[in-house]
Scaffold this motif. Structure first.
Motif: not given
Length: 525
Positions: A455-458, A491-495, A516-518, A520-525
């Motif tokens: 939910r937070f990422i969405s 999130q990698r799948y979302n990207v 946007i998805q990229s 967020i993915y960069s912030a998670l790694r």
């Protein structure tokens, strides 16, 4: 989402007129002077800055923490859905609903603060309009009942499921209040709504019925939108049960809610995907309608009234584990040994007391006198401090403090041991309330929301799509709570999906979503 009719455009213009007049009166009440309050978000933000915080604004408007939080939430929805408006432009259903909900919030403020005299929405008021609203609420109740009955055609299976979800006591109470063993007829409206909007139940039984692209899109998810609409309908239904006529705003809102909820089910019925026909529940004469509401009032009194808001998910009652014979023997053995240990300790302390009793009586008297004279200082606990401030110890008060960036009150709740959820920070994230957000991060171990990251990422993705940025605080929250392998992999799948869409249709929207998805993915790694 389809364009609203000319009638919806007129209603929207009326809403804006009420909002502007209310903004002017509220500014005057709060002693805030400035230009004409065309932007309602501006006038409240200006009032907050001038008065030193949301608590002072709420005090002037005679609102408590939960009420001012709900008021600012409706304000935020209006600003998100209607960022810019020019007179005469096309109005969508969501824009009209956002305006109506904010007008309803303003009317509640006027009810709490008698010094406000702004007008309500114009409209005819009479028995025919009230009766139509009662038909719509009845049809909505019967539609929920029919959808649940279709998901559980076997009454015994339904009763067993309800026992697991709510407990045997609740099931017995509903059966005693029901008609001819139909347990759903003995339940409160909020309980019926909960059986529909519960996350697991909705995904399993009802999501395919509400998959219309033009309905229930007011909030990020259809289930969340349905929950919000049904909660408003519960309040309106309580007004009818209390013989209070619905206002013009409530009736127009109800008309929109009923269309948003019933239309997808009606389309599924016409396509043969369900046996539930919402249109058939509107066909009722005045006598039958009167009998329905009298019966509903009797059941409502028997159950103590539908006073609690519709919950988001079903929380089954906690069960006491059944002890095995070996467990009982272990408990008895432990109790006996503890008894022997306590007896030995008592004997040892008695011997020590007798040995030390030879000390001079004068020393004992002096020590006693010193203890009596010593001042007792009791430091109030965080809960006591909150009580002294007139703030109740509940999650709604904590959420209200977070929404208004009140770090002092939030700190007391956290020091007192109250847990919090990541979803409660959405408004603070949008308004960049860094003080309270950084405070919550220091108490991250008290965040107990199960699986909060989807939910937070969405929500974050949609906020960034609407122009908000991935701030450093948002990155800190992602790294603090959403760096588990499963979340990173999702999130990698979302990207990858966003990249496929951008490659297939390289328009600006798809490229923006990929960015946007990229990020967020960069912030998670």
């Amino acid at each position: 989402m389809h364009t609203a009719s000319h009638y919806s455009g007129d209603q929207f213009e009326h809403c804006l007129g009420v909002i502007r007049q209310a903004a002017s009166e509220i500014l005057s009440l709060l002693n805030v002077h400035g230009a004409e309050a065309k932007d309602p978000r501006w006038f409240l933000e200006q009032a907050r800055l001038n008065l030193g915080g949301w608590a002072n604004v709420a005090r002037r408007l005679n609102l408590n923490d939960a009420q001012i939080s709900d008021f600012t939430l409706q304000l935020r929805h209006l600003q998100q859905v209607v960022p810019v408006y020019e007179r005469g432009q096309a109005v969508t259903d969501n824009q009209l609903i956002a305006a109506l909900r904010f007008v309803a919030a303003l009317e509640f403020v006027r009810q709490q603060q008698p010094r406000l005299k702004f007008d309500s929405l114009p409209g005819e008021d009479g028995d025919a309009h009230q009766e139509q609203a009662q038909r719509q609420l009845r049809a909505l109740t019967l539609t929920l009942n029919a959808l649940i009955s279709q998901a559980f055609p076997d009454a015994t299976r339904l009763n067993d499921s309800l026992k697991l979800q709510f407990g045997a006591d609740s099931v017995r109470r509903w059966l005693a209040n029901s008609d001819a063993g139909d347990i759903l007829s003995g339940m409160l409206f909020s309980d019926l709504a909960l059986l529909i909007v519960d996350k697991k139940a909705f995904a399993r039984h009802y999501s395919t019925l509400f998959n219309s692209a033009s309905a229930l899109t007011f909030l990020a998810e259809q289930r969340v939108t349905l929950h919000a609409f049904l909660e408003d309908c519960r309040v309106m239904r309580n007004a009818v049960l209390a013989h209070r006529p619905l206002t013009t705003t409530e009736r127009v809102l109800l008309d929109n809610y009923q269309r948003q909820i019933a239309s997808p089910v009606q389309r599924a019925f016409e396509q043969g995907r369900t046996r539930v026909n919402p249109a058939s529940f509107m066909a009722v004469d005045s006598n039958e309608l009167h009998h329905f509401w009298e019966n509903a009032r009797s059941k409502d009194r028997a159950l103590g009234g539908d006073v609690s808001a519709v919950r988001e998910n079903i929380e089954p009652p906690k069960k006491q584990p059944v002890r095995s014979p070996e467990d009982r023997d272990q408990v008895i053995s432990t109790v006996l040994w503890c008894t022997v240990g306590v007896a030995m300790l008592v004997m040892a302390f008695a011997a020590l007391w007798m040995f030390n009793n030879v000390a001079p009586a004068e020393s004992t008297a002096q020590a006693s006198e010193a203890l009596v004279d010593a001042p007792e200082r009791e430091i109030p606990s965080p809960r006591e401090k909150l009580a002294n401030m007139g703030i109740s110890w509940d999650i709604n008060s904590l959420r209200a403090a977070i929404d208004r960036n009140d770090s002092q009150v939030t700190m007391l709740f956290l020091q007192g041991g109250m847990t919090w959820q990541l979803a409660w920070t959405e408004q603070a994230q949008s308004f960049r309330y860094d003080d309270v957000l950084e405070l919550l991060l220091r108490y991250r171990l008290q965040m107990d929301e199960p699986k909060p990251c989807r939910r937070f990422i969405s929500t974050l993705s949609h906020a960034m799509s609407n122009g908000e940025s991935l701030t450093s605080v948002r990155k800190d929250y992602l790294q603090a709570f959403c760096t588990t392998p499963a979340v990173v992999e999702r999130q990698r799948y979302n990207v990858s999906q966003a990249k496929l869409r951008a490659d297939a249709t390289p328009d600006a929207q798809n490229k923006k979503w990929l960015t946007i998805q990229s990020a967020i993915y960069s912030a998670l790694r």
